[in-house]
Design a protein around this motif. Structure first.
Motif, short mmCIF file in Angstrom:
data_model
loop_
_atom_site.label_atom_id
_atom_site.label_comp_id
_atom_site.label_asym_id
_atom_site.label_seq_id
_atom_site.Cartn_x
_atom_site.Cartn_y
_atom_site.Cartn_z
N ASP A 44 0.84 -1.20 0.00
CA ASP A 44 0.00 0.00 0.00
C ASP A 44 0.87 1.25 0.00
N ASP A 45 0.28 2.36 -0.44
CA ASP A 45 0.95 3.64 -0.25
C ASP A 45 1.02 3.93 1.25
N PRO A 46 2.17 4.39 1.73
CA PRO A 46 2.30 4.67 3.17
C PRO A 46 1.57 5.95 3.55
N PRO A 47 1.26 6.13 4.84
CA PRO A 47 0.73 7.42 5.28
C PRO A 47 1.70 8.53 4.93
N GLU A 48 1.17 9.75 4.80
CA GLU A 48 1.99 10.87 4.35
C GLU A 48 3.22 11.07 5.24
N ASP A 49 3.06 10.90 6.55
CA ASP A 49 4.19 11.13 7.45
C ASP A 49 5.21 9.99 7.43
N MET A 50 4.90 8.92 6.66
CA MET A 50 5.81 7.78 6.58
C MET A 50 6.41 7.64 5.19
N GLY A 51 6.23 8.64 4.35
CA GLY A 51 6.69 8.54 2.97
C GLY A 51 8.16 8.24 2.84
N THR A 52 8.97 8.80 3.73
CA THR A 52 10.42 8.56 3.65
C THR A 52 10.79 7.14 4.04
N LEU A 53 9.83 6.40 4.63
CA LEU A 53 10.07 5.01 5.00
C LEU A 53 9.30 4.04 4.11
N ASP A 54 8.85 4.49 2.96
CA ASP A 54 8.19 3.62 2.00
C ASP A 54 9.16 2.51 1.60
N VAL A 55 8.75 1.24 1.79
CA VAL A 55 9.66 0.13 1.49
C VAL A 55 10.04 0.09 0.01
N ARG A 56 9.22 0.67 -0.85
CA ARG A 56 9.53 0.67 -2.28
C ARG A 56 10.75 1.53 -2.60
N ARG A 57 11.20 2.34 -1.64
CA ARG A 57 12.41 3.13 -1.84
C ARG A 57 13.67 2.27 -1.69
N GLY A 58 13.50 1.07 -1.14
CA GLY A 58 14.64 0.17 -0.98
C GLY A 58 15.75 0.79 -0.16
N SER A 59 16.98 0.68 -0.65
CA SER A 59 18.13 1.16 0.11
C SER A 59 18.12 2.67 0.30
N ASP A 60 17.37 3.40 -0.52
CA ASP A 60 17.31 4.86 -0.36
C ASP A 60 16.67 5.25 0.97
N ALA A 61 15.87 4.34 1.55
CA ALA A 61 15.21 4.65 2.82
C ALA A 61 16.07 4.31 4.03
N VAL A 62 17.21 3.65 3.80
CA VAL A 62 18.03 3.18 4.93
C VAL A 62 18.53 4.33 5.81
N PRO A 63 19.00 5.45 5.26
CA PRO A 63 19.43 6.54 6.15
C PRO A 63 18.34 7.01 7.12
N GLU A 64 17.07 7.02 6.65
CA GLU A 64 15.98 7.42 7.53
C GLU A 64 15.72 6.36 8.59
N LEU A 65 15.82 5.09 8.22
CA LEU A 65 15.70 4.02 9.21
C LEU A 65 16.74 4.19 10.30
N GLU A 66 17.97 4.45 9.88
CA GLU A 66 19.07 4.60 10.83
C GLU A 66 18.88 5.85 11.69
N ARG A 67 18.39 6.93 11.07
CA ARG A 67 18.17 8.16 11.84
C ARG A 67 17.15 7.95 12.94
N ARG A 68 16.09 7.18 12.61
CA ARG A 68 15.03 6.92 13.59
C ARG A 68 15.35 5.75 14.51
N GLY A 69 16.39 4.99 14.19
CA GLY A 69 16.76 3.85 15.01
C GLY A 69 15.73 2.74 15.00
N LEU A 70 15.10 2.49 13.84
CA LEU A 70 14.03 1.49 13.75
C LEU A 70 14.60 0.11 13.45
N THR A 71 14.29 -0.84 14.30
CA THR A 71 14.67 -2.23 14.05
C THR A 71 13.66 -2.87 13.10
N LEU A 72 14.00 -4.08 12.64
CA LEU A 72 13.04 -4.78 11.77
C LEU A 72 11.76 -5.11 12.53
N TYR A 73 11.88 -5.43 13.81
CA TYR A 73 10.68 -5.67 14.61
C TYR A 73 9.83 -4.40 14.68
#
Length: 283
Positions: free
Chosen positions: A131-160
């Protein structure tokens, strides 16, 4: 002969797609558009490297990406992405702490930000419907693949953490946060069933579809369609003890014609088959 956990996971994928009838899904009697039975066979065989990595203690995310990369080495596209998201932590739990709901929960709860990054990178190997992510989650859209990794790291989000955010609308993610409850219930069904394991898998598929709306159907076709499919499956499941499978086959063909694919239900069956195989169900 004793099979390794990685081999049992591969076998679970093969048995899942061989079961029939599975309404709306590819099985040994049905193809869907450009996605064919042989693509699932090739995809299952291709997962072996990643599954062996999981069994050997490689982090969940890295093993998952390797399994997806191997799965995608066929021309059909996405065959078992969701299955692998369940099987990889289950295989890891089997060799790390023993196969049980609490050990599987421990494995996923202790995933890392690096695991989340590898999960996102896995989307670069194959096209997965999301699905399209909520607007506030756009930078974490899984379809961005590796491009979203810096945001994952910034937020400290684990896979869980990623799965927990997805769980309300995704049946596979819900397994991660609910201790693989439906997976182990499916294994119980398969173990207690009668006949060939492929028939038991098809019966378990119908039972699961009758219990809850399939979340992939809800995403692609809307909640009303998902409810309609669940209600029809419930009617057929109630009748299945005394009727032959002709009505289920008709329902299966109808869903294929409509392009309605209960893929999440198939993922749960594959995971349940793995647990049943590890417990010693005979083929």
């Amino acid at each position: 002969m004793v099979r390794s956990p990685a081999r049992n996971a591969e076998l679970a994928l093969l048995l899942e797609v061989a079961g029939t009838p599975k309404p709306g899904n590819v099985d040994r009697e049905r193809d869907v558009d450009d996605l064919h039975f042989e693509h699932f066979l090739a995809g299952a065989v291709g997962t072996q490297k990643g599954l062996r990595l999981a069994a050997g203690g490689t982090p969940v995310g890295e093993a998952f990406e390797a399994a997806v990369a191997g799965m995608s080495d066929q021309s059909g596209g996405n065959t078992q992405f969701g299955c692998l998201l369940l099987l990889v932590p289950l295989v890891r739990a089997t060799t790390q702490r023993g196969l049980a709901p609490e050990s599987a929960a421990h494995v996923v709860e202790h995933t890392t930000v690096a695991d989340a990054a590898d999960f996102y990178c896995a989307f670069e190997h194959v096209d997965v419907y999301v699905d399209d992510p909520p607007e506030d989650m756009g930078t974490l859209d899984v379809r961005r693949g590796s491009d979203a990794v810096p945001e994952l790291e910034r937020r400290g989000l684990t896979l869980y953490d990623v799965m927990e955010r997805s769980a309300p609308a995704d049946g596979v993610a819900a397994e991660w946060v609910n201790g693989f409850e439906r997976t182990f219930e499916t294994a119980d069904r398969i173990e207690s069933g009668q006949g060939p394991v492929t028939d038991r898998a098809a019966d378990a598929f119908l039972a699961l579809l009758a219990e809850e709306p399939d979340t992939l159907v809800a995403k692609r076709h809307g909640r009303e369609t998902a409810r309609e499919v669940r209600e029809r499956a419930a009617e057929l499941h109630e009748e299945s003890e005394r009727a032959d499978r002709d009505d289920v086959r008709e329902f299966a063909d109808e869903l294929v014609e409509r392009g309605v694919n209960p893929g999440t239900t198939a993922d749960l069956v594959a995971a349940g088959l793995y647990v049943a195989l590890e417990r010693g169900v005979e083929l």
